[in-house]
Enzyme design. Structure first.
Site, PDB file in Angstrom:
ATOM      1  N   SER A 451       0.644   3.834   7.413  1.00 48.13           N
ATOM      2  CA  SER A 451      -0.189   4.892   7.983  1.00 48.13           C
ATOM      3  C   SER A 451      -0.852   5.749   6.914  1.00 48.13           C
ATOM      4  CB  SER A 451       0.663   5.781   8.891  1.00 48.13           C
ATOM      5  OG  SER A 451       1.720   6.375   8.150  1.00 48.13           O
ATOM      6  N   SER A 452      -0.874   5.299   5.684  1.00 48.38           N
ATOM      7  CA  SER A 452      -1.439   6.095   4.591  1.00 48.38           C
ATOM      8  C   SER A 452      -2.594   5.351   3.933  1.00 48.38           C
ATOM      9  CB  SER A 452      -0.358   6.409   3.548  1.00 48.38           C
ATOM     10  OG  SER A 452       0.110   5.212   2.957  1.00 48.38           O
ATOM     11  N   ASP A 563      11.777   1.783  -4.177  1.00 46.45           N
ATOM     12  CA  ASP A 563      10.634   0.908  -3.847  1.00 46.45           C
ATOM     13  C   ASP A 563       9.844   0.596  -5.110  1.00 46.45           C
ATOM     14  OD1 ASP A 563       8.902  -0.607  -2.351  1.00 46.45           O
ATOM     15  OD2 ASP A 563       7.692   1.091  -1.678  1.00 46.45           O
TER      16      ASP A 563
END
Length: 764
Positions: A451-452, A563
């Site tokens: 969503s970015s 990550d």
């Protein structure tokens, strides 16, 4: 006829013909339409007349020269001159030079005199004199012939251009059509323009004229055929082409004239209808305009009966009907005379419009005329609507000339939904984003994920930044907490040069804006550009060391990134920095691991412990902890080992598996990671590099090396020993062994440690 008079006559005739065929004549009357057929017929008859006149004149000149020759021969009778002019007098004038030239429309070869029977006496002076006279006469004939041929060719070129192209067409106005008759009408005789009286008549010319008189082509119906096609269809002689062409063009001209008359009549009808409809306000004005219309009709130019002949009548009928409509107020609105006449005008207008469509390609001003006609139609409709409105008002009360104002519209209550103002919102320009009252212009999209989105933007002073725009559910507390945690971590690492700098941020309803440093390239782009190139361990060593320095800063701050991947290492002005702390979290002080309820990270670089569920305790209250994922600093070291493996072998350790099989292979301890000593291009890999990768990719997190230990590995800190040092080392070792053949293990360990300490000075 003397030679000078003959020259004068030929010059006069040439100038006359040139004026006839010239296009530069002075026009005293308005220009007329071109008549290709008349020009063609006139040229044919004038050519035949000039040929006959020239042949007679040439015969006279030849006879005159023959008489001079005979008189000279009688006065001086030499026996050898009897056949001097036999070559010219034995045949008719048509066999002479002039006759051959006139009958064939091209110049023939010059004839020579037959002097086979002439006996020349060189010693006789009289023969020489006659020889000079004969040569002079021959030169004179040749001169006359050459001049005549030149003038003849000029006239031919002028006449040929005129008959093929015709005189220049000139646009005609409608006034010229009505004020004067069209010349060369079909009733006019064909030979009306022939005013030259020929002194001599040839049988050929007489027969030609009689043929034209006797042939009757007045009832010709060409249809879609042109003159040439008509002659071929009816097997007519080609000599009748000029006459048929003239009739064809006369009919075309008459059709154009009739079309122009009809078009002019329709315009006049519309104009008069408009002027009549606009005069409804006063009865006196209507009467005065009736008188003016009557006077104007008397002064109109004479024209043939067409649709225009009824235009004046229709306009008078309109005015009379409008008078009756005003005087009689009991008539209904829709059955009034003005409505009936308006319907009649509409029908006439429709029929006229159909005719105009047929004649559109004929008129030279068709487009302009149609535009004017459409404007007149609109004005007529507006005038008639005004007249109907005025008539309805006058039928009720003639003294009232104003309209009642329209009622006000009912007041309706409007309910507006006002959205709360956003502190960071898009301006009118979609390329402008405002964050904390600072505007940033979007340049390009750098990347997207979930969503970015990350944009490259330009702020004040033309400085370039990276703007991260994240959309989330405003009612999801976990998402909001995660974004707040990322902001807190970036604020905590604000002074670290190996971490991307957070310059500004703003969180609104469902949107988060982060203004950060903009990197030039990320590590994934660099690796893709080097794919297919030879393996360079200096390149691997440099970027591995830069990457570990970034991880060390994060781990020293007590943060687990969770990550790590090549795309999260960015070069900013030549310095590699770590980015994207979206799923990072701080490690509690009492433990080295954290637990998450959702799967995190990228599968290619995820550690096995991040995928394997923990053995939950027997306590029923803590059974939900079995669904959590275990993450710690060793997980980041696994990800770092996967990146080093990709830089050397070209793909991650489990890159050969796809989809779900990749996750299963990572969790399965029986699936071993291969560490070949040579690459696919048969390039040897140093043992120190293999040792480093194995140390980072242990399945047991406790056995994995830390960041500090990896930074001090022999692959990243190799020894630089020269050949001379190695020679000295070997000599000393042999000498030491010969002197002490029996050495204990402790002494040997001391020697090795001493050598290694000395080698430490030669590390890079």
């Amino acid at each position: 006829m003397s030679t000078n008079s003959f020259h004068d006559y030929v010059d006069l005739k040439s100038r006359t013909n040139t004026r006839q065929f010239s296009d530069d004549e002075e026009f005293t009357t308005p220009p007329k339409l071109s008549n290709f057929g008349s020009a063609l017929l006139s040229h044919t008859e004038k050519t035949s007349a000039s040929e006959i006149l020239s042949s007679h004149n040439n015969d006279k000149i030849a006879n005159r020269l023959e008489e001079m020759d005979r008189s000279s021969s009688r006065s001086h009778p030499p026996p050898s001159m009897g056949n001097l002019t036999s070559g010219h007098t034995s045949t008719s004038s048509h066999s002479t030079l002039f006759g051959r030239y006139l009958r064939n429309n091209h110049q023939t070869s010059m004839t020579t005199m037959n002097t086979s029977d002439i006996e020349i006496n060189v010693g006789n002076s009289l023969d020489k004199s006659f020889e000079r006279i004969r040569n002079l006469r021959q030169n004179m004939k040749e001169d006359i012939t050459a001049k005549y041929a030149e003038r003849r060719s000029k006239r031919f070129l002028i006449s040929n251009r005129t008959t093929k192209l015709g005189p220049a067409k000139r646009a005609m106005t409608l006034t010229n059509i009505f004020d004067e008759d069209v010349p060369n009408s079909p009733n006019q005789p064909i030979n009306a323009r022939e005013t030259v009286e020929l002194p001599l008549e040839d049988s050929h010319q007489t027969n030609f004229k009689e043929t034209k008189r006797n042939t009757d082509y007045d009832s010709i119906d060409f249809g879609d055929l042109n003159p040439i096609q008509y002659i071929k269809k009816h097997n007519l002689p080609t000599s009748d082409l000029p006459l048929i062409s003239q009739i064809y063009f006369d009919k075309q001209r008459e059709e154009n004239r009739q079309a122009a008359l009809r078009k002019h009549s329709s315009r006049e009808l519309l104009y008069k209808s408009r002027s009549s409809s606009s005069s409804l306000s006063s009865n006196n004005l209507l009467a005065n305009k009736d008188n003016s219309i009557t006077s104007n009709n008397g002064s109109q130019p004479r024209r043939k009966v067409s649709t225009g002949s009824s235009s004046s009548k229709s306009s008078i009928e309109i005015r009379r009907a409008l008078k009756e409509n005003i005087d009689t107020s009991n008539n209904s609105n829709f059955n009034s005379p003005i409505h009936k006449i308006y319907k009649g005008i509409s029908r006439n207008k429709d029929s006229d419009s159909e005719k105009r469509e047929v004649l559109r390609n004929i008129s030279i001003n068709a487009n302009h005329a149609d535009n004017l006609l459409q404007q007149e139609n609109k004005r007529l409709k507006r005038s008639l609507d005004d007249a109907i409105t005025n008539e309805n008002i006058n039928s009720k009360n003639l003294e009232v000339f104003y309209h009642r104002p329209a009622p006000k519209p009912p007041v309706t209550k409007k309910v507006e939904i006002v959205e709360p103002a956003k502190s960071a919102s898009l301006s009118n320009n979609r390329n402008i984003i405002t964050v904390n009252d600072s505007q940033y212009e979007k340049i390009e999209l750098l990347g997207r994920g979930g969503s970015s989105r990350v944009y490259k933007v330009k702020g004040s002073g033309n400085r370039v930044y990276a703007l991260k725009r994240v959309s989330f559910d405003a009612f999801d507390d976990s998402s909001i907490d995660g974004f707040k945690g990322e902001i807190e971590l970036l604020e905590k690492l604000k002074d670290q040069k190996r971490v991307i700098q957070l310059l500004d941020y703003e969180m609104g309803d469902g949107l988060l804006y982060l203004i950060m440093e903009c990197g030039d390239h990320d590590l994934s782009q660099i690796l893709n550009q080097r794919s297919g190139m030879p393996l360079d361990f200096n390149f691997v060593r440099f970027y591995t060391k830069e990457m570990l320095l970034c991880i060390k800063v994060v781990h020293d701050a007590g943060i687990v990134h969770s990550d790590l991947k090549p795309a999260n290492f960015v070069l900013v002005k030549g310095i590699l920095k770590i980015i994207d702390f979206g799923i990072a979290n701080a490690v509690p002080e009492h433990t080295v691991n954290i637990y998450r309820e959702t799967q995190i990270g990228t599968p290619n670089y995820m550690a096995p412990e991040a995928l394997v569920a923990m053995n939950y305790t027997q306590n029923s209250e803590n059974q939900h902890e079995g669904n959590k994922w275990k993450v710690g600093r060793p997980s980041d070291m696994w990800s770092c080992g996967c990146i080093i493996y990709q830089m050397i072998y070209g793909k991650p350790p489990y890159g050969s598996f796809q989809g779900q099989n990749r996750l299963l292979a990572i969790m399965n301890p029986d699936v071993k990671i291969p560490f070949p000593e040579h690459t696919s291009n048969n390039e040897k890999i140093p043992k120190s590099a293999i040792e480093l990768m194995k140390a980072c990719l242990y399945r047991n997190p406790d056995k994995r090396w830390t960041v500090d230990k990896v930074l001090s590995s022999t692959f990243l800190q190799p020894f630089m020993i020269s050949g001379s040092i190695m020679e000295d080392l070997i000599r000393n070792a042999v000498r030491y062994g010969s002197e002490k053949p029996h050495i204990s293990q402790d002494d040997l360990n001391d020697v090795v440690d001493t050598v290694l300490r000395k080698f430490a000075d030669y590390k890079i």
